[in-house]
Design an enzyme around this catalytic site. Structure first.
Site, PDB file in Angstrom:
ATOM      1  N   HIS A 104      -8.561 -15.089   8.055  1.00 30.72           N
ATOM      2  CA  HIS A 104      -8.606 -13.824   9.176  1.00 30.72           C
ATOM      3  C   HIS A 104      -9.335 -13.861  10.644  1.00 30.72           C
ATOM      4  O   HIS A 104     -10.370 -14.090  11.415  1.00 30.72           O
ATOM      5  CB  HIS A 104     -10.411 -13.110   8.714  1.00 30.72           C
ATOM      6  CG  HIS A 104      -9.904 -11.966   9.158  1.00 30.72           C
ATOM      7  ND1 HIS A 104     -10.094 -11.715  11.191  1.00 30.72           N
ATOM      8  CD2 HIS A 104     -10.173 -10.118   9.308  1.00 30.72           C
ATOM      9  CE1 HIS A 104     -10.395 -10.048  11.012  1.00 30.72           C
ATOM     10  NE2 HIS A 104      -9.868  -9.546  10.205  1.00 30.72           N
ATOM     11  N   GLU A 122      -3.721 -14.076  11.379  1.00 21.32           N
ATOM     12  CA  GLU A 122      -4.510 -14.370   9.844  1.00 21.32           C
ATOM     13  C   GLU A 122      -3.386 -14.563   8.453  1.00 21.32           C
ATOM     14  O   GLU A 122      -2.155 -14.412   8.181  1.00 21.32           O
ATOM     15  CB  GLU A 122      -4.986 -12.655   8.901  1.00 21.32           C
ATOM     16  CG  GLU A 122      -5.554 -12.700  10.240  1.00 21.32           C
ATOM     17  CD  GLU A 122      -6.469 -10.658   9.405  1.00 21.32           C
ATOM     18  OE1 GLU A 122      -6.876 -11.031   8.874  1.00 21.32           O
ATOM     19  OE2 GLU A 122      -6.578 -10.037  10.180  1.00 21.32           O
TER      20      GLU A 122
END
Ligand code: BG6
Length: 303
Positions: A172, A275
């Site tokens: 992320h 991400e």
């Protein structure tokens, strides 16, 4: 007073001109990497890459100036690991969003220097009573971080149980940009995405992505590299991946960022999350005895 854990880590894993273990913000233990190519820092909590800056470059990764550093709390910025599920848990809303890997301690398994001058760090997470309460599968994860002119992060998941399990995962990563108004993302043209801001409705990307309001999208079956083109910094960040079918693009924009309390005023204007993931329709089934490896590789190019 000297910290026995730090002494132990440094005795076993520090490497001159590559990596040293230090007490970081909030008392978190951090691997501080500095080699001829780049600097980086990785918190052992979450095996969380917090910073990465190649020599002669602006930081590639964004870490909020208002990030809170505390045991058991996810850090706003860097590269949190979403594992073993992405977003909300499929059946139990009481479990933490994005899984537990980002808020628990990982072990240092290995550090080494390569002949090319890179620093490699390997971290491990094995299941225990606490993780099994949330994820009832015998399994383990390893994160291998290679710091050089480029940054490579590889997340490996091994299934030690007798049955297959479904895995959701994401690296992320928050990227540092000059100004969201001077940035666009390419590489996703024509891809289907699920738009979280619009009740997960299914849409198709047309052209490049520019951001001028909240964006929260899971792109599916992404065919190749993505680029963050930043005209303000005159650079592109190339995001290559291995064994990842999804890409999540996220910027909370003003109202949500303000509510989160760890972005700071206008913090969202200097970042974008891109991400590398296997999420929603792209979750992975890992067979017994199998190891699944997903990787992201970040490099900087002049524009
Ligand atoms: C993104 C999600 O991956 O992470 C967003 O798509 C979410 O919906 C964001 O808001 C941040 O999550 P968290 O739990 O770190 O605040």
């Amino acid at each position: 007073m000297s910290n026995p854990d730090l002494n132990h880590l440094n005795q076993h894993f520090s490497i001159a001109n590559h990596v040293q273990f230090i007490e970081g913000p909030g008392g978190l233990t951090v691997a501080a990497v500095a080699n001829g190519e780049a600097t980086a820092s990785i918190a052992l909590q979450g095996a969380h890459v917090m910073t990465f800056q190649p020599q002669g470059q602006e930081p590639v990764i964004w870490l909020s100036k208002f990030a809170k550093f505390a045991a058991g709390k996810s850090i706003r910025g860097g590269a949190p690991i979403c594992w073993p599920w992405f977003g909300s848990h499929a059946t139990d809303a009481s479990l933490p969003g994005h899984g537990f890997a980002r808020t628990v301690m990982w072990q240092v398994l290995e550090t080494r220097a390569t002949s090319a001058g890179e620093t490699v760090l390997r971290f491990g997470l094995t299941d225990n009573e606490t993780t099994r309460a949330q994820w009832p599968h015998a399994s383990s994860a390893e994160l291998t971080v290679t710091v050089g002119a480029t940054l490579r992060i590889e997340l490996a998941t091994r299934n030690d149980s007798p049955t297959a399990f479904d895995l959701g995962e994401a690296l992320h990563t928050y990227f540092h940009i000059s100004d969201v108004a001077k940035m666009r993302i390419t590489g996703l043209d024509g891809c289907a995405f699920l738009d979280k801001v619009d009740g997960f409705s299914r849409k198709q990307q047309q052209g490049a992505i520019s951001i001028a309001s909240e964006v929260d999208r899971v792109y599916l079956d992404v065919p190749g590299d993505c680029l963050i083109e930043d005209s303000g910094l005159g650079r592109r960040i190339r995001i290559a991946s291995e064994n990842a079918r999804s890409v999540v693009v996220w910027n909370p924009w003003t109202e949500k960022a303000d509510k989160m309390g760890d972005f700071g005023p206008d913090g969202h204007k200097g970042m974008v999350c891109l991400e590398t993931a296997n999420a929603l329709e792209n979750i992975v089934s890992v067979a017994p005895g199998e190891t699944h490896r997903m990787a992201a590789i970040y490099s900087v190019e002049k524009m």
